[in-house]
Design an enzyme around this catalytic site. Structure first.
Site, PDB file in Angstrom:
ATOM      1  N   SER A   1      -6.352  10.838 -15.427  1.00 29.16           N
ATOM      2  CA  SER A   1      -5.421   9.728 -15.258  1.00 29.16           C
ATOM      3  C   SER A   1      -4.062  10.146 -15.763  1.00 29.16           C
ATOM      4  O   SER A   1      -3.949  10.880 -16.752  1.00 29.16           O
ATOM      5  CB  SER A   1      -5.892   8.490 -16.017  1.00 29.16           C
ATOM      6  OG  SER A   1      -4.914   7.464 -15.930  1.00 29.16           O
TER       7      SER A   1
ATOM      8  N   LYS B   1     -12.462   2.926  -0.324  1.00 29.22           N
ATOM      9  CA  LYS B   1     -12.001   2.363   0.936  1.00 29.22           C
ATOM     10  C   LYS B   1     -10.613   1.733   0.733  1.00 29.22           C
ATOM     11  O   LYS B   1     -10.273   1.361  -0.394  1.00 29.22           O
ATOM     12  CB  LYS B   1     -13.011   1.346   1.473  1.00 29.22           C
ATOM     13  CG  LYS B   1     -13.392   0.227   0.493  1.00 29.22           C
ATOM     14  CD  LYS B   1     -12.325  -0.829   0.384  1.00 29.22           C
ATOM     15  CE  LYS B   1     -12.212  -1.404  -0.969  1.00 29.22           C
ATOM     16  NZ  LYS B   1     -10.912  -2.096  -1.191  1.00 29.22           N
TER      17      LYS B   1
END
Length: 346
Positions: free
Chosen positions: A33, A94
């Site tokens: 991150s 997605k």
């Protein structure tokens, strides 16, 4: 046992890491991150051995077998292609990409580098979907004629937020409309004895906001087997979440189509391993028998554990039946057409 590297430390990444606690096919091995405090939380909560401040460092780690890409939509293609070149297997959130062209490039990269790639439609991995397909193909509702699939919630307009910012991939179609599109294509395919079908016609209307993304929109689809589908999504209107299949002899309804059996969704801390996994329900209404039956579909692990297992169990095939490459490409084509119909750039 797959060693997973997680790229991105947002909410959905936390859910995935929590779900991994309920499977023995893999473990979270590394987290990357750009915000150190976010990564720190993951390391502490899930006892992740390795932490990186850049995505490149994670991809360079030879101990990482597979990566889960949980960044914002516009970064999916870039990092999936880089992961493929690094010879990592890939599960990408997605929608797989911002458009069909990007999706093709991602599939090509996976093929050229001989790695697994799957779009993370987790609901497709749950036994509820297989049971739905069985009911359709067993003729429980006769000939399928109409599909209604919705996913929408109400959110206050903020032009800087991910949901409403075009540069960040905002709008309902990409964020949650992709679910409704994939469900309609799955049901139409099941009725034809195939894994999925692509529509032969797409018509749509919608409300597009000042930042150029869709706020509320619905589309009607027609398939080659004359099935009609209505799909709707919204980010400023609470449409709820449901999927209903209407046939000549009855109906099938999935009251919770997208997040069945997932105590991890919404959990703010690691869940105990003895957490009860709730079953899902399918409501079958038979015209001939004049009765409504509630079918219980048991689950033995969290929804996101089913997704991780789908990857692990199909690594050697490089793609999985829950969401094959052709299925993903067909879904992205539909999303492009839907956005084109309402004047949203893609």
């Amino acid at each position: 046992m797959l060693n997973w590297g997680v790229i991105g430390a947002g909410g959905i990444a936390y859910v995935f890491c929590n779900g991994m606690r309920f499977t023995d096919t893999g473990q979270i091995y590394a987290i990357a991150s750009r915000t150190e405090t976010k990564a720190d939380r993951f390391v502490n909560d899930f006892e992740i051995p390795r932490q990186y401040s850049t995505y490149e460092e994670l991809l360079a780690d030879e101990g990482v077998d597979a990566v889960y890409i949980a960044t914002i939509h516009p970064l999916h293609a870039e990092w999936a292609i880089k992961a493929a070149k690094a010879k990592k297997h890939i599960l990408v959130e997605k929608p797989i990409s911002m458009n069909h062209t990007e999706a093709i490039a991602m599939v090509d990269a996976a093929r050229e580098n001989d790695v697994f790639l799957m779009e993370a439609f987790m609901y497709r991995c749950h036994p509820q979907i297989q049971r739905m397909v069985e009911l359709i193909q067993d003729g429980e509702i006769g000939e399928v004629r109409y599909i209604r699939s919705t996913f929408g919630f109400q959110s206050n307009f903020n032009p800087q937020s991910r949901l409403f910012n075009r540069e960040m991939g905002g709008g309902g179609i990409l964020d949650i409309g992709c679910y409704t599109a994939s469900m309609a294509r799955k049901v139409a395919g099941a009725a034809a004895g195939e894994l999925f079908l692509n529509p032969i016609s797409v018509k749509a209307n919608g409300k597009v906001g000042p930042t150029g993304v869709d706020h509320i929109t619905a589309a009607t689809l027609k398939f080659k087997n004359d099935i009609i589908a209505e799909i709707a999504t919204a980010v400023e209107c609470n449409l709820g979440s449901s999927a209903t299949i209407i046939g000549s002899g009855g109906t099938i309804t999935l009251p919770n189509p997208w997040l069945p059996s997932s105590p991890c969704r919404g959990a703010r801390k690691p869940l105990p391993l003895d957490t009860t996994i709730p079953p899902s329900q399918i409501v079958l209404n038979s015209y001939q028998r004049r009765e409504t039956t509630e079918i219980t579909v048991e689950a033995d692990r969290d929804l996101f554990a089913y997704e991780a297992d789908m990857v692990a169990n199909h690594i050697s095939q490089r793609q999985a039946p829950a969401m094959s490459w052709d299925d993903t490409l067909g879904n992205m084509q539909l999303l492009d057409k839907w956005r084109d119909e309402i004047g949203v750039a893609y």
